[in-house]
Design a protein around this motif. Structure first.
Motif, PDB file in Angstrom:
ATOM      1  N   ILE A   2       0.858  -1.179   0.000  1.00 51.31           N
ATOM      2  CA  ILE A   2       0.000   0.000   0.000  1.00 51.31           C
ATOM      3  C   ILE A   2       0.898   1.234   0.000  1.00 51.31           C
ATOM      4  O   ILE A   2       1.756   1.375   0.865  1.00 51.31           O
ATOM      5  CB  ILE A   2      -0.919   0.019   1.242  1.00 51.31           C
ATOM      6  CG1 ILE A   2      -1.844  -1.179   1.238  1.00 51.31           C
ATOM      7  CG2 ILE A   2      -1.694   1.331   1.316  1.00 51.31           C
ATOM      8  CD1 ILE A   2      -2.591  -1.375   2.546  1.00 51.31           C
ATOM      9  N   TYR A   3       0.701   2.105  -0.989  1.00 51.58           N
ATOM     10  CA  TYR A   3       1.445   3.352  -1.065  1.00 51.58           C
ATOM     11  C   TYR A   3       0.501   4.491  -0.690  1.00 51.58           C
ATOM     12  O   TYR A   3      -0.614   4.574  -1.205  1.00 51.58           O
ATOM     13  CB  TYR A   3       1.957   3.608  -2.483  1.00 51.58           C
ATOM     14  CG  TYR A   3       3.055   2.670  -2.912  1.00 51.58           C
ATOM     15  CD1 TYR A   3       4.381   2.935  -2.589  1.00 51.58           C
ATOM     16  CD2 TYR A   3       2.770   1.526  -3.646  1.00 51.58           C
ATOM     17  CE1 TYR A   3       5.397   2.079  -2.992  1.00 51.58           C
ATOM     18  CE2 TYR A   3       3.783   0.668  -4.050  1.00 51.58           C
ATOM     19  CZ  TYR A   3       5.095   0.956  -3.716  1.00 51.58           C
ATOM     20  OH  TYR A   3       6.088   0.109  -4.115  1.00 51.58           O
ATOM     21  N   ILE A   4       0.975   5.371   0.207  1.00 52.29           N
ATOM     22  CA  ILE A   4       0.203   6.559   0.574  1.00 52.29           C
ATOM     23  C   ILE A   4       1.114   7.776   0.395  1.00 52.29           C
ATOM     24  O   ILE A   4       2.057   7.983   1.163  1.00 52.29           O
ATOM     25  CB  ILE A   4      -0.323   6.491   2.020  1.00 52.29           C
ATOM     26  CG1 ILE A   4      -1.154   5.224   2.238  1.00 52.29           C
ATOM     27  CG2 ILE A   4      -1.136   7.757   2.344  1.00 52.29           C
ATOM     28  CD1 ILE A   4      -1.569   4.997   3.687  1.00 52.29           C
ATOM     29  N   TYR A   5       0.825   8.566  -0.643  1.00 52.34           N
ATOM     30  CA  TYR A   5       1.566   9.809  -0.873  1.00 52.34           C
ATOM     31  C   TYR A   5       0.892  10.893  -0.052  1.00 52.34           C
ATOM     32  O   TYR A   5      -0.336  11.039  -0.088  1.00 52.34           O
ATOM     33  CB  TYR A   5       1.566  10.174  -2.364  1.00 52.34           C
ATOM     34  CG  TYR A   5       2.363   9.184  -3.188  1.00 52.34           C
ATOM     35  CD1 TYR A   5       3.747   9.263  -3.231  1.00 52.34           C
ATOM     36  CD2 TYR A   5       1.726   8.170  -3.887  1.00 52.34           C
ATOM     37  CE1 TYR A   5       4.487   8.350  -3.968  1.00 52.34           C
ATOM     38  CE2 TYR A   5       2.454   7.246  -4.630  1.00 52.34           C
ATOM     39  CZ  TYR A   5       3.837   7.345  -4.663  1.00 52.34           C
ATOM     40  OH  TYR A   5       4.566   6.432  -5.392  1.00 52.34           O
ATOM     41  N   ASN A   6       1.681  11.645   0.722  1.00 51.38           N
ATOM     42  CA  ASN A   6       1.085  12.637   1.614  1.00 51.38           C
ATOM     43  C   ASN A   6       1.818  13.961   1.526  1.00 51.38           C
ATOM     44  O   ASN A   6       3.007  14.013   1.224  1.00 51.38           O
ATOM     45  CB  ASN A   6       1.081  12.107   3.054  1.00 51.38           C
ATOM     46  CG  ASN A   6       2.468  11.928   3.616  1.00 51.38           C
ATOM     47  OD1 ASN A   6       3.033  12.850   4.202  1.00 51.38           O
ATOM     48  ND2 ASN A   6       3.047  10.736   3.451  1.00 51.38           N
ATOM     49  N   SER A 100       4.897   8.110   1.759  1.00 48.50           N
ATOM     50  CA  SER A 100       5.896   8.929   1.093  1.00 48.50           C
ATOM     51  C   SER A 100       5.468  10.392   1.055  1.00 48.50           C
ATOM     52  O   SER A 100       4.414  10.726   0.511  1.00 48.50           O
ATOM     53  CB  SER A 100       6.124   8.400  -0.333  1.00 48.50           C
ATOM     54  OG  SER A 100       7.157   9.099  -0.977  1.00 48.50           O
ATOM     55  N   ASN A 101       6.301  11.260   1.618  1.00 47.02           N
ATOM     56  CA  ASN A 101       6.036  12.694   1.703  1.00 47.02           C
ATOM     57  C   ASN A 101       6.413  13.380   0.388  1.00 47.02           C
ATOM     58  O   ASN A 101       7.573  13.392  -0.001  1.00 47.02           O
ATOM     59  CB  ASN A 101       6.857  13.275   2.862  1.00 47.02           C
ATOM     60  CG  ASN A 101       6.674  14.751   3.043  1.00 47.02           C
ATOM     61  OD1 ASN A 101       5.801  15.367   2.446  1.00 47.02           O
ATOM     62  ND2 ASN A 101       7.507  15.342   3.880  1.00 47.02           N
ATOM     63  N   ILE A 142       8.418  12.520 -10.531  1.00 48.52           N
ATOM     64  CA  ILE A 142       8.720  11.243 -11.180  1.00 48.52           C
ATOM     65  C   ILE A 142       9.849  10.534 -10.421  1.00 48.52           C
ATOM     66  O   ILE A 142       9.749   9.344 -10.105  1.00 48.52           O
ATOM     67  CB  ILE A 142       9.103  11.447 -12.663  1.00 48.52           C
ATOM     68  CG1 ILE A 142       7.872  11.847 -13.477  1.00 48.52           C
ATOM     69  CG2 ILE A 142       9.749  10.189 -13.243  1.00 48.52           C
ATOM     70  CD1 ILE A 142       8.182  12.247 -14.910  1.00 48.52           C
ATOM     71  N   GLN A 143      10.917  11.259 -10.102  1.00 47.73           N
ATOM     72  CA  GLN A 143      12.026  10.672  -9.350  1.00 47.73           C
ATOM     73  C   GLN A 143      11.575  10.213  -7.972  1.00 47.73           C
ATOM     74  O   GLN A 143      11.970   9.141  -7.500  1.00 47.73           O
ATOM     75  CB  GLN A 143      13.164  11.675  -9.216  1.00 47.73           C
ATOM     76  CG  GLN A 143      13.888  11.963 -10.501  1.00 47.73           C
ATOM     77  CD  GLN A 143      14.952  13.037 -10.320  1.00 47.73           C
ATOM     78  OE1 GLN A 143      15.302  13.410  -9.206  1.00 47.73           O
ATOM     79  NE2 GLN A 143      15.454  13.552 -11.431  1.00 47.73           N
ATOM     80  N   THR A 148      10.316   5.977  -4.231  1.00 47.14           N
ATOM     81  CA  THR A 148       9.344   5.397  -3.305  1.00 47.14           C
ATOM     82  C   THR A 148       9.108   3.925  -3.628  1.00 47.14           C
ATOM     83  O   THR A 148       9.084   3.069  -2.729  1.00 47.14           O
ATOM     84  CB  THR A 148       8.018   6.189  -3.359  1.00 47.14           C
ATOM     85  OG1 THR A 148       8.264   7.541  -2.936  1.00 47.14           O
ATOM     86  CG2 THR A 148       6.953   5.568  -2.481  1.00 47.14           C
ATOM     87  N   LYS A 149       8.937   3.602  -4.895  1.00 48.58           N
ATOM     88  CA  LYS A 149       8.741   2.206  -5.300  1.00 48.58           C
ATOM     89  C   LYS A 149       9.964   1.363  -4.943  1.00 48.58           C
ATOM     90  O   LYS A 149       9.832   0.242  -4.441  1.00 48.58           O
ATOM     91  CB  LYS A 149       8.484   2.115  -6.801  1.00 48.58           C
ATOM     92  CG  LYS A 149       7.134   2.615  -7.242  1.00 48.58           C
ATOM     93  CD  LYS A 149       7.020   2.462  -8.753  1.00 48.58           C
ATOM     94  CE  LYS A 149       5.694   2.865  -9.306  1.00 48.58           C
ATOM     95  NZ  LYS A 149       5.612   2.654 -10.759  1.00 48.58           N
ATOM     96  N   GLN A 150      11.134   1.898  -5.192  1.00 46.04           N
ATOM     97  CA  GLN A 150      12.374   1.181  -4.891  1.00 46.04           C
ATOM     98  C   GLN A 150      12.477   0.886  -3.397  1.00 46.04           C
ATOM     99  O   GLN A 150      12.764  -0.247  -2.998  1.00 46.04           O
ATOM    100  CB  GLN A 150      13.571   2.014  -5.358  1.00 46.04           C
ATOM    101  CG  GLN A 150      14.913   1.420  -5.028  1.00 46.04           C
ATOM    102  CD  GLN A 150      16.051   2.382  -5.348  1.00 46.04           C
ATOM    103  OE1 GLN A 150      15.849   3.484  -5.857  1.00 46.04           O
ATOM    104  NE2 GLN A 150      17.263   1.975  -5.037  1.00 46.04           N
TER     105      GLN A 150
END
Length: 168
Positions: A2-6, A100-101, A142-143, A148-150
């Protein structure tokens, strides 16, 4: 996973990150104004949406992608980490959660655009600034998403907080 961009509002850099993560945006070129304004939730959330975790979709690896507007509250992300750990322990879960901030990618133009558009309701000033800001930070986002995925794939802990301070 689960990814949460904040970030502060959860409606600009997080929306771009989620859209890129889900392969909804092109790479290798600057986005057009239309592409930016068509991003799901971009500049559409209000104060009532703060603190709400918003589902954006499932990526090519079957990972769920969410965004969160946390305002200035530095306790939200640690509380989510703690809650994630509690739930994983209680239900023997092994779903990794990555928070991920995106705030470090936000340029001044986007900050001011958000202020004018979302808070002051002056879209004729705010929206052009938001578009400018989105164009300025797109390659950084994008970076950030790739990073974040890595980290998500390589981290050994079940709940990961990524501050992304290197993107300033």
């Amino acid at each position: 996973m689960i990814y949460i961009y904040n970030d502060y509002a959860g409606t600009h850099s997080t929306a771009i990150a989620a859209a890129y993560h889900l392969n909804k945006l092109p790479t290798g070129r600057t986005l057009t104004k239309e592409e930016i304004l068509d991003i799901d939730y971009f500049n559409k959330l209000t104060n009532h949406d703060m603190g709400r975790i918003i589902f954006h979709g499932v990526d090519e690896d079957e990972n769920s992608v969410y965004t969160l507007g946390r305002k200035n509250d530095k306790l939200v992300v640690p509380a989510l980490k703690n809650l994630g750990e509690i739930l994983q322990e209680a239900f023997q879960g092994d779903e990794k959660i990555v928070l991920s901030n995106t705030s470090p990618t936000v340029p001044f133009a986007m900050t001011m655009g958000g202020l004018f558009s979302r808070r002051l309701k002056i879209d004729f000033i705010g929206v052009p600034l938001l578009v400018l800001g989105a164009k300025q930070c797109y390659s950084d986002i994008i970076q950030l998403v790739e990073y974040t995925k890595q980290i998500g794939h390589s981290a050994k802990t079940r709940v990961v907080i990524i501050e992304n301070k290197g993107f300033t």
